[in-house]
Enzyme design. Structure first.
Site, PDB file in Angstrom:
ATOM      1  N   GLY A  27      10.888  -5.887  29.801  1.00  0.00           N
ATOM      2  CA  GLY A  27      11.203  -4.473  29.606  1.00  0.00           C
ATOM      3  C   GLY A  27      12.493  -4.040  30.267  1.00  0.00           C
ATOM      4  N   CYS A  87      -2.271   0.943  -0.492  1.00  0.00           N
ATOM      5  CA  CYS A  87      -1.090   0.430  -1.183  1.00  0.00           C
ATOM      6  C   CYS A  87      -1.334   0.450  -2.697  1.00  0.00           C
ATOM      7  CB  CYS A  87      -0.792  -0.984  -0.717  1.00  0.00           C
ATOM      8  SG  CYS A  87       0.515  -1.783  -1.673  1.00  0.00           S
ATOM      9  N   CYS A 130      -1.050  -3.538  -3.954  1.00  0.00           N
ATOM     10  CA  CYS A 130      -2.021  -4.569  -3.584  1.00  0.00           C
ATOM     11  C   CYS A 130      -3.342  -3.981  -3.092  1.00  0.00           C
ATOM     12  CB  CYS A 130      -1.441  -5.513  -2.535  1.00  0.00           C
ATOM     13  SG  CYS A 130      -1.317  -4.791  -0.899  1.00  0.00           S
ATOM     14  N   CYS A 186       3.001  -1.122   0.426  1.00  0.00           N
ATOM     15  CA  CYS A 186       3.213  -1.781   1.706  1.00  0.00           C
ATOM     16  C   CYS A 186       4.702  -1.843   2.013  1.00  0.00           C
ATOM     17  CB  CYS A 186       2.697  -3.216   1.668  1.00  0.00           C
ATOM     18  SG  CYS A 186       0.933  -3.355   1.456  1.00  0.00           S
ATOM     19  N   CYS A 199       2.500  -7.835   0.989  1.00  0.00           N
ATOM     20  CA  CYS A 199       2.050  -7.271  -0.283  1.00  0.00           C
ATOM     21  C   CYS A 199       2.045  -8.349  -1.378  1.00  0.00           C
ATOM     22  CB  CYS A 199       2.979  -6.119  -0.667  1.00  0.00           C
ATOM     23  SG  CYS A 199       2.291  -4.991  -1.886  1.00  0.00           S
TER      24      CYS A 199
END
Lengths: 256, 289
Positions: free
Chosen positions: B29, B238, B241, B263, B269
């Site tokens: 970080g 979606c 899909c 997606c 997808c």
């Protein structure tokens, strides 16, 4: 009684020029100290040295901390000093813009110090922020407005609320009424006097306005060219000034 | 390609970047400064990510680039072509096959494994930037762990919108220490940052910073006790899909206001459709409104 703040021999030079020289005094809990003098007399330098914004060249600033008793703040580690700056100390700038975040709402400004010391409950933070806005006579409905939409006097009061929300014990004020018109000044002074008395705050007020110290300060220091030329009880110094410069200062006040 | 050193950058530069990456992995970080190079593409097109990718690529790596989840958008196509040309590495669009994945603003839906590296393109690495403009001050705040200001941003969100409206670049705390900007990924992806098996590297070219998350790092999204963090996405499935668990893009498909949710991760997808899943927008069914 242990002094809350004990300043010993604080000296700050800018090259060969003297900012303030060998200033010493004790401030006891609940006491308000005024520092007066003309522009360039070293008042603000002294205040910044005491508040840790400027490193002095010599001297000690001993603060009576809650956990460890009297401690030299200049010898403290930086995290410790900054923690003190967020909790037990408060600093009110002359220009509210220097002390506020202008892009953040009034509530966020007041809440920042709470969040900085670990508050993580939105409802509580907001409640405290609203409460403090009311205490400084700002309408609670304006909690989500930005300080840019506030008048000068409201901004100054918001700055005071933001500083007092964590319940500090010592407040540094740099010309808190500078730049405000007289009626707003009077209201602000009234408010400050009430808060200082209610919360039992100790304060150091730097100003060139003798009326401000007459109303707020218990004790007074007169500075000239970086040196303290006279110190004593406010009424005593203002009614019977001993030093030539203090006499000049008192006699220069306009009588209306 | 004999005309370029492998992966465009010279070896000294790659060494310098690898050092920054190692330091970043050692202090999760923490933003490590590095001497960012001029790349043959404009800032904002992923110069930081490209430099990090160049430093970690090996000749036998398989490389994948995604831009907002898609393999076939400008940024993805140009960076993929760049490394095909300068490094000659094999490229792929399949998440599972890739060993190095450079991404702009998404984490693939498919869970990543321990032998993969995910490289993020970061526009502004400093999470406190818009609250505190001074770099000297934000560095001090990071070193002294003064992160109260980050919550002021979230407070403002709730005060103004009634909920935390920050929906991307949502600040996180890494291993209880550094507050980090996860690059502008949607906050839907935030829970995937933590405990991930793959190494995650973040490169900001213009700002000259690299930071990193080693595998299985604890990453917590900041929030309030009474307004907890919520990974949000469009409340749809979606259209192509039929997936209900993936992050969706809203696409305008005609001039009559017709919309399609699909997606954002094209590989995910495509894979689902190949496996026989079908969404409501597929030929033969109604377009999802």
């Amino acid at each position: 009684m242990t002094p809350l703040l004990s300043v010993q021999g604080v000296t700050k030079r800018y090259g060969t020029h003297i900012g303030c020289a060998d200033v010493s005094f004790d401030l006891y809990p609940g006491e308000v100290m005024g520092i007066v003098g003309e522009s360039g007399s070293g008042k603000s330098t002294l205040l910044n040295c005491m508040a840790g914004h400027l490193p002095p060249d010599a001297g000690q600033v001993v603060f009576d901390t809650r956990s460890e008793g009297p401690k030299d703040t200049l010898a403290m580690s930086e995290p410790e000093r900054r923690m003190l700056g967020r909790t037990d100390w408060a600093f009110v700038h002359q220009h509210a813009r220097d002390g506020l975040r202008m892009g953040v709402s009034a509530g966020g400004n007041v809440g920042e110090r709470l969040m900085a010391v670990g508050a993580r409950h939105y409802g509580d933070i907001r409640e405290q922020a609203t409460d403090w806005l009311e205490r400084v006579e700002i309408d609670a409905a304006r909690v989500d407005d930005r300080p840019t939409t506030f008048s000068g006097g409201m901004q100054q009061r918001l700055q005071i609320a933001r500083n007092l929300v964590t319940g500090p014990r010592l407040v540094f004020m740099d010309e808190p009424t500078g730049g405000l018109d007289v009626s707003v000044q009077a209201r602000l002074l009234d408010l400050l006097r009430g808060l200082v008395r209610d919360m039992g705050l100790s304060a150091i007020i730097v100003t060139h306005d003798l009326a401000v110290v007459r109303l707020l300060a218990d004790r007074l220091m007169v500075m000239k060219s970086g040196h303290v030329v006279e110190a004593g009880l406010t009424d005593q110094v203002l009614d019977d000034p001993q030093h030539a410069y203090s006499q000049l200062l008192v006699s220069s006040v306009l009588q209306v | 390609m004999a005309d370029y050193n492998f992966a465009y950058l010279d070896e000294q530069t790659k060494r310098m970047i690898r050092r920054a990456i190692l330091k970043g992995l050692a202090i999760p970080g923490y933003q490590v400064p590095f001497a960012s190079r001029e790349m043959p593409m404009p800032y904002g097109w992923g110069t930081g990510g490209v430099q990090v990718s160049a430093a970690v690529l090996c000749p036998d790596d398989i490389f994948k680039v995604i831009d907002q989840g898609a393999d076939d958008t400008t940024n993805a196509v140009s960076i993929r072509a760049f490394f095909e040309r300068t490094a000659g590495v094999e490229t792929t669009t399949a998440t599972a096959e890739a060993s190095v994945i450079q991404t702009r603003h998404r984490i693939p839906e498919e869970p990543l494994s321990e032998d993969q590296i995910l490289v993020y393109q970061v526009p502004i690495p400093e999470p406190l930037r818009f609250l505190e403009p001074r770099e000297s001050e934000t560095r001090k705040m990071h070193s002294l762990e003064e992160y109260g200001l980050m919550h002021v941003k979230l407070y403002e969100d709730i005060a103004r919108h009634g909920h935390i409206a920050t929906s991307y670049a949502y600040p996180v705390k890494v291993e209880g220490r550094y507050v980090m900007d996860p690059s502008p990924i949607p906050k839907f992806d935030n829970p995937k940052l933590g405990d991930m098996a793959a190494i995650q590297l973040f490169g900001a070219g213009r700002e000259q910073r690299i930071y990193a998350l080693p595998p299985y790092t604890q990453v917590v999204s900041l929030d309030f006790e009474d307004h907890p963090f919520e990974a949000s996405k469009a409340d749809q499935i979606c259209g192509l899909c039929g997936a209900s668990d993936s992050y969706l893009d809203e696409v305008i498909i005609d001039d009559a206001g017709g919309r399609l949710f699909c997606c954002s991760d094209t590989d995910y997808c495509t894979g689902r459709r190949a496996a026989g899943h079908q969404g409501p927008a597929f030929p033969g069914s109604e377009v999802a409104a």
